[in-house]
Design an enzyme around this catalytic site. Sequence first.
Site, PDB file in Angstrom:
ATOM      1  N   ILE A   1     -14.308  27.682   5.396  1.00  0.00           N
ATOM      2  CA  ILE A   1     -15.597  27.749   6.164  1.00  0.00           C
ATOM      3  C   ILE A   1     -16.130  28.951   6.411  1.00  0.00           C
ATOM      4  CG2 ILE A   1     -16.734  27.015   8.290  1.00  0.00           C
ATOM      5  CD1 ILE A   1     -14.564  24.863   8.305  1.00  0.00           C
TER       6      ILE A   1
ATOM      7  N   ALA B   1     -10.879  32.980  12.452  1.00  0.00           N
ATOM      8  CA  ALA B   1      -9.820  33.440  12.350  1.00  0.00           C
ATOM      9  C   ALA B   1      -8.418  32.425  12.681  1.00  0.00           C
ATOM     10  CB  ALA B   1      -9.406  34.895  12.647  1.00  0.00           C
TER      11      ALA B   1
ATOM     12  N   TYR C   1       0.289  23.033  15.303  1.00  0.00           N
ATOM     13  CA  TYR C   1      -1.091  23.485  15.006  1.00  0.00           C
ATOM     14  C   TYR C   1      -1.929  23.017  16.305  1.00  0.00           C
ATOM     15  CZ  TYR C   1      -5.896  23.531  13.128  1.00  0.00           C
ATOM     16  OH  TYR C   1      -7.043  23.642  12.917  1.00  0.00           O
TER      17      TYR C   1
ATOM     18  N   ARG D   1     -10.642   9.615   7.989  1.00  0.00           N
ATOM     19  CA  ARG D   1     -11.140  10.869   8.229  1.00  0.00           C
ATOM     20  C   ARG D   1     -12.513  10.739   8.293  1.00  0.00           C
ATOM     21  NH1 ARG D   1      -6.860  11.331  10.235  1.00  0.00           N
ATOM     22  NH2 ARG D   1      -5.055  13.050   9.654  1.00  0.00           N
TER      23      ARG D   1
END
Length: 328
Positions: free
Chosen positions: A16, A84, A151, A214
């Site tokens: 992205i 980031a 995560y 999704r």
Amino acid sequence: MWKGKKVLVTGAGGFIGSHLTEALAQAGAITTAMLRYNSSSSIGNLAFLDAATRDALRIVSGNIEDSDFVNRVVEGQDVVFHLAALIAIPYSYEAPRSYVRTNVEGTLNVLEAARRYGTERVVHTSTSEVYGTALRTPIDETHPLQGQSPYSATKIAADKLAESYYRSFGTPVVTVRPFNTFGPRQSARAFIPTIISQALARDEVRLGSLTPERDMTLVSDTVAGFMAAGTTQGLEGMTLNLGTGKTYSVGWFAERILKLMDVKKRLVQDDARLRPALSEVMKLVSDNTRAREVMGWTPTVSLDEGLQQTIAFFRKHSLSSQVGSYVR
């Protein structure tokens, strides 16, 4: 709107990030692209930009975990887009501390630098993974946050840091929460490039679970949401979902992609690609009402058109070197 604006994109070499950096530079922004330092001088996905766009960028390499470096790069910027992050969910099972350092401490460094230098707007990147498996659908921004992987836990922590800096110090942060984004330049760790690349190079397509659902947005639409979040007035402190509001299973996507490619391949479940049962997110589908109402954002590219663009890219830029193994 962007012409002459000093803009920083962290994570600019990523999927992205590279598309956002490209769009900002082409819109006339004075764009600094922050990359993670590597000894090979690789610029990641920025290599796909045309020469004129790439030459217009200021490219800096360092580490988002280094607060001194982050301070130097943030100083003087009007808008900071913070992308980031470590993002691969399977690798977060193996190296969770790395995710804390990059995703949590890295975000803290950006927020503290923006606070110090009076940055006009920080656009912080979240993820739909923070919601976990949907407790209700569609998922709006008030849905409970569930850390179903290391995560997602670190992204929840980063989101809460961003919220705290707005509430505590008035730092002008806007959090954008993309649902699953796909398109050209995406890595083989994502399931759509995996399907396409295996369909081009193998006799069968090996995937993890085929049942998770999704909500997929083409990267150009996601980028448009980021850019709107960077300029629309009055968004400070808000979190905004970026998604289509439609959801399909991984198996459905595999069948659809094979049909669009006009190939017949067997789908095989690979146990090595399965998440732990309680960690798998079974359904994600967005409610994008807030983004539509407050900044006029809505996806414009159809799913089939986006898949065709992605297929065309990977026909031209093969991932054949990664096809034979599971990319985490």
